[in-house]
Enzyme design. Structure first.
Site, short mmCIF file in Angstrom:
data_model
loop_
_atom_site.label_atom_id
_atom_site.label_comp_id
_atom_site.label_asym_id
_atom_site.label_seq_id
_atom_site.Cartn_x
_atom_site.Cartn_y
_atom_site.Cartn_z
N HIS A 155 41.80 71.35 31.90
CA HIS A 155 41.75 70.58 30.66
C HIS A 155 41.25 69.40 31.09
CE1 HIS A 155 42.66 73.90 28.17
NE2 HIS A 155 44.04 73.71 27.68
N CYS B 224 49.27 72.07 26.14
CA CYS B 224 48.39 71.70 27.44
C CYS B 224 47.51 70.72 27.28
CB CYS B 224 47.89 73.18 27.61
SG CYS B 224 47.00 74.01 26.43
#
Lengths: 361, 361, 361, 361
Positions: C253, C158
């Site tokens: 993120h 990710c």
């Protein structure tokens, strides 16, 4: 004065860590022994807590290289310390009870944070300002279990500290509580480490903490009770209803309190005077950890607040605010205390100081 | 069906922004007019909210270039919309009252989030499930102020939404509340933008919100009241005591409720049945924003929680949990509602839907 | 069209939960099978995740009573699904590798979130917009392991999703990256549940995430590589230096990127044009989960921000901002993506859609 | 020793509040004068900051009743203090420049936190460990402006403190930096009060702080420069690229640093030795606020962390960690400093101590 040698059972957990910091440079006690689970035993303290040290100050230099003992091995404890603080966690409460009793039987007094012995009939549950007289049960306890030097004393749950001193202050002046409704906003550190997952509580509140409603409703009655005929008799006639919740705050338990008195009811003005002048045995004895003012009342409308008020009197005071008439019961107010200092490690240390001064240690 | 043209007064604030998102693709209403302070008037919406857009979805494409009108200029409103949602903030409540009345007098119905008119005698304060009958006061209001098409309807404070529907459901079945102690844990968005400084609330709670205790104690009595002889008569005989606190959660107000009934008292089992089957006029009328289940009860011990439950029924349901006996009053439970949807913009839109269906719009 | 039957291995974990929500009402796939550890197998899904459901929407009604299978029991999987998403966690990566290969050998295609097979030579690591051509390695893989219908495809970490699409867009137009310095601010959900203790991260940041620097430096080279002579050959000549940190944000993120190109260097203006017009195979094929705009550039100085931008294009877009000259390398910008949607479950589903459209499923 | 009388301009703001706490019981300075805006002037300090006191300790008893002076009225300052800390905020930097110069002209030395004079040619911008020699510009400054006793010294931005000492330590041993890429994760308190809205930053990060990238890229060059021919000449040949971001942490700025040296390059081992032995003039002079170890290196993989490390050496040390090779530049590491202590009030006080010891105060 020669310092008493103190040990900590369960030294790697959250309460143990707090205890370590609070015992640094203590006037009467010297930390000489740390014990943990068999898995951690034999390791240096710093290594054993790597990635699990959650205090906001670093590990004291003189502690980091201490080699951990095994909590189940009493021999080392007997050699290295005069009494222990117990913050031990075991799979069942029954095991904790047995372990603490083994220490007492071995002649090592135990001051415990664990809830296991809180309702053992002849074990006093102490808030030093409120029920120091309950220590009188110790000789009875010793007799019951055939103890010599050892004994067990426990401290109550962190959730009740934010309102017990304010209520006790009023009782001391003849205002007796009859009904109490309290909801709490409890801090993350109360759950220990790792405790609550960040995903569970970040940007969230949780309206439930296992066992806390019950402890909050039950423990005050024992604490406010009296030693009569070698038994601690609960305070009668106080109904308590509690809802304990978790909030995303690191430290500091807040209690929102609604209170009704028996016939004799104090005015708001009287309550403020009573709280402001409240002192008790730990203050009179000048115990090292005793706050000079056990209750600090804040006039500002928006206090107490955790980030501003938890360190009042080094985390040993209860800060109260928002005292006003309640349209359902008699009065309402908000109380706050530092859950890992006054509510846990600090409360235990103050209790040990009281025990020493009273000749039990 | 031709959609009704809706405007928003105070479109750049937090409630206004929520209202914009909730009116996207609305079945009955089309957003045709946005007004703001004279300072923002004349600017495109996107520019006016730059750095102040706090929603978790982006500005709708068809809204970003709308040119803001001036809330004080009714002429444009009259041309562009059939009714308005008011989320306007002015220096004094008196000014809000006057401004909203000017819109009503100009023939523009006003559905207001502002607290200014909540205790104006002939202005109904509506929770559509609870007191739709209060709309019957509108003809009286029109007569009193010489209004033609216009009128003012308000919605109550966000702090009470988490417990009012559960209580109303019980009243509908003949269980009347007598005493209520409630403490709230209210979200950041309730304070609008910029609202609370991050330094004031980060890692903290604040046990006070200006005016909220009072609103929480007073507003329910009007809402639970009845229209009699052209007047809204407050519900009698319910004492409420509230302590409202702020917690570091973005959205979702939690209420911890202790409740006592008059003589007729429901069992826990009955309450669950009543809540589970509870529907009211908005459900019967299938209003577009009406939740199918206005009250959702969660069996899990640790619910409701803001991050999991606020979006139940698109943010229009109240989620309840932890129903149990109270040792001081009769029962206690925890309620949760989305403060900016059910508690503000969504509640106002549901009210407007009710008004339309009832022929007032 | 008959929907393909999908299963989830590791359905009770964070990625599994996300996958469940994203497969609700999916156009092409129907969720027919959930498997978990032997400990959870045999329990209904709702019971198995009680206290561990961390999504912000509730469990879908049609899922809550599904009885969990045992991930180690392939027989049930074979009966109930046509392919599986793997989000399984086992004590060692070796065990994951073996288990996923057993599924492939049994004829069940595996689309995996787990990192175990990411550097298996003949397993493609897919970002559908970037390297769909890597699927050409599947026949090679089948041959190597004697697979019939089954195969393994993985998705990358990710932490790299927030900058890979922006870089790929530039490469597509002939601007090749030579040096990349990136620091990330990664969300709590990236660590799964229980993941990070609230005491570790509340009011804190942690400048380290185990294994993430390495993954962030290594995985892009395989993804940007090419299938040559039945082997995936890494992209040559790109040096990457990463520092991955954890911040107290639930989802999203962020990557702070400094980038240097080989001789041919785009202007800021060109980059913006390239990003704005960037589409790739998933867009051309109109895959159901494909974002229309894979890269969204925000002009505002203070974007992208997790709470505003993670749900752009249903969480499948990368949002970029702050593009400007870098005084050390050539350019710098900030990228953001939803780590559990684009970065995990959503990315896996998009990959499965691509596999179906390409005839592999 | 008679203590020097210190005043604070802008005493009610965040930096002013910090300064008040840090000057409690100071060995050399006594806080005798607090000044604020004309609006607050004449009020007692406690009243003036009601609802705006954001420190985690309460207002010192001896300060709460001090009556605030007016920053624009120099007469009172002249009577009551020997020098002032300036934390004043005015509508424009020009006004700050003028006001600070008026104090200097009146004979009152000014140690300023404000950025207004940072690039005034003959005003030194001081980090006491790094460029104490820049104080040699003071006589030049006095001559240029016709100052007698007064002068102006400023301290640099809080964003650079986390990496400047580590870099300076290396320069002291002959390792000269050539290229620096830094991204910061800056705390809420850096924005002052009310600063950032909780709705803007709660559960969020913001990848932009107005003016910070520029300050971070520019200020180090002046600080690392040299006084030559009565002018401060910037350090030549260091390129800096910065991206400054805001994270939801109360205190502590983290810097993620990638660094390249000129030809002479230290090994990781050498750097650790250099940092560990680093001391400078404030340590040699034993200035009261000087940390014994200005740089503390943590071996643990996941340090430094704000909640654990910001109070190292009373908030005056820089804590570094994660030193390792960088695949793009030469090395990378993470630095952390307390932004309101070392980065603001504490840095200013240390500078004043240096000034006193050097004979300027």
């Amino acid at each position: 004065m020669v310092k008493l040698r103190a040990g900590i059972l369960g030294a790697t957990g959250a309460v143990g860590q707090n205890c370590i910091l609070l015992l640094q440079n203590h006037d009467w006690f010297e930390l000489t022994y740390l014990a943990a689970s068999p898995k951690s035993a034999g390791r240096r303290f710093r290594e054993a807590v790597e990635g699990r040290w959650i205090m906001q100050r670093d590990i004291p230099k003189n502690i980091e290289d201490l080699v951990l003992g095994n909590v189940h091995d009493l021999k080392e404890a007997l050699e290295k310390c005069d009494f222990v603080f117990s913050a031990v966690e075991l799979p069942t409460k029954e095991e904790v009870k047995e372990l603490e009793m083994r220490y007492a039987q071995a002649g090592i007094p135990v001051v415990s944070n664990n809830s296991a012995h809180r309702f053992t009939e002849d074990v006093p549950m102490i808030i030093p300002e409120i029920n120091p007289a309950h220590l009188n049960i110790i000789p009875v306890q010793r007799k019951n279990y055939g103890l010599d030097k050892g004994f067990i004393v426990v401290k109550p749950n962190c959730s009740i500290q934010s309102f017990m001193a304010p209520i006790h202050a009023l009782m001391s002046e003849g205002y007796f509580p009859r009904r109490l409704i309290v909801s709490t906003e409890q801090a993350l550190s109360g759950a220990g480490y790792p405790g609550i997952s960040s995903l569970a509580i970040s940007n969230n509140t949780i309206p439930y903490i296992q066992g806390e409603d019950e402890k909050t409703e039950k423990e005050p009655l024992k604490i406010l009770g009296q030693v009569k005929n070698k038994v601690i008799v609960n305070y009668q006639g106080l109904d308590i209803s509690a809802t304990c919740t978790r909030v995303p705050v690191r430290d500091g338990h807040t209690a929102i309190v609604n209170l009704e008195f028996y016939k004799r009811k104090p005015s708001i003005e009287e309550i403020l005077q009573i709280w402001n002048r409240y002192v008790s045995l730990p203050q009179e004895m000048s115990l090292p950890s005793a706050p000079r003012c056990p209750i600090i009342y804040r006039d500002e409308v928006d206090r107490p607040q955790p980030i501003i008020d938890i360190y009042a009197e080094n985390g040993m005071a209860v800060t109260a605010g928002r005292l006003r008439k309640c349209d359902v019961l008699d009065i309402k107010f908000v109380g706050l205390s530092h859950n890992t200092i006054r509510g846990a490690a600090g409360g235990a240390i103050l209790t040990a100081e009281l025990l020493l001064k009273q000749g039990y240690l």
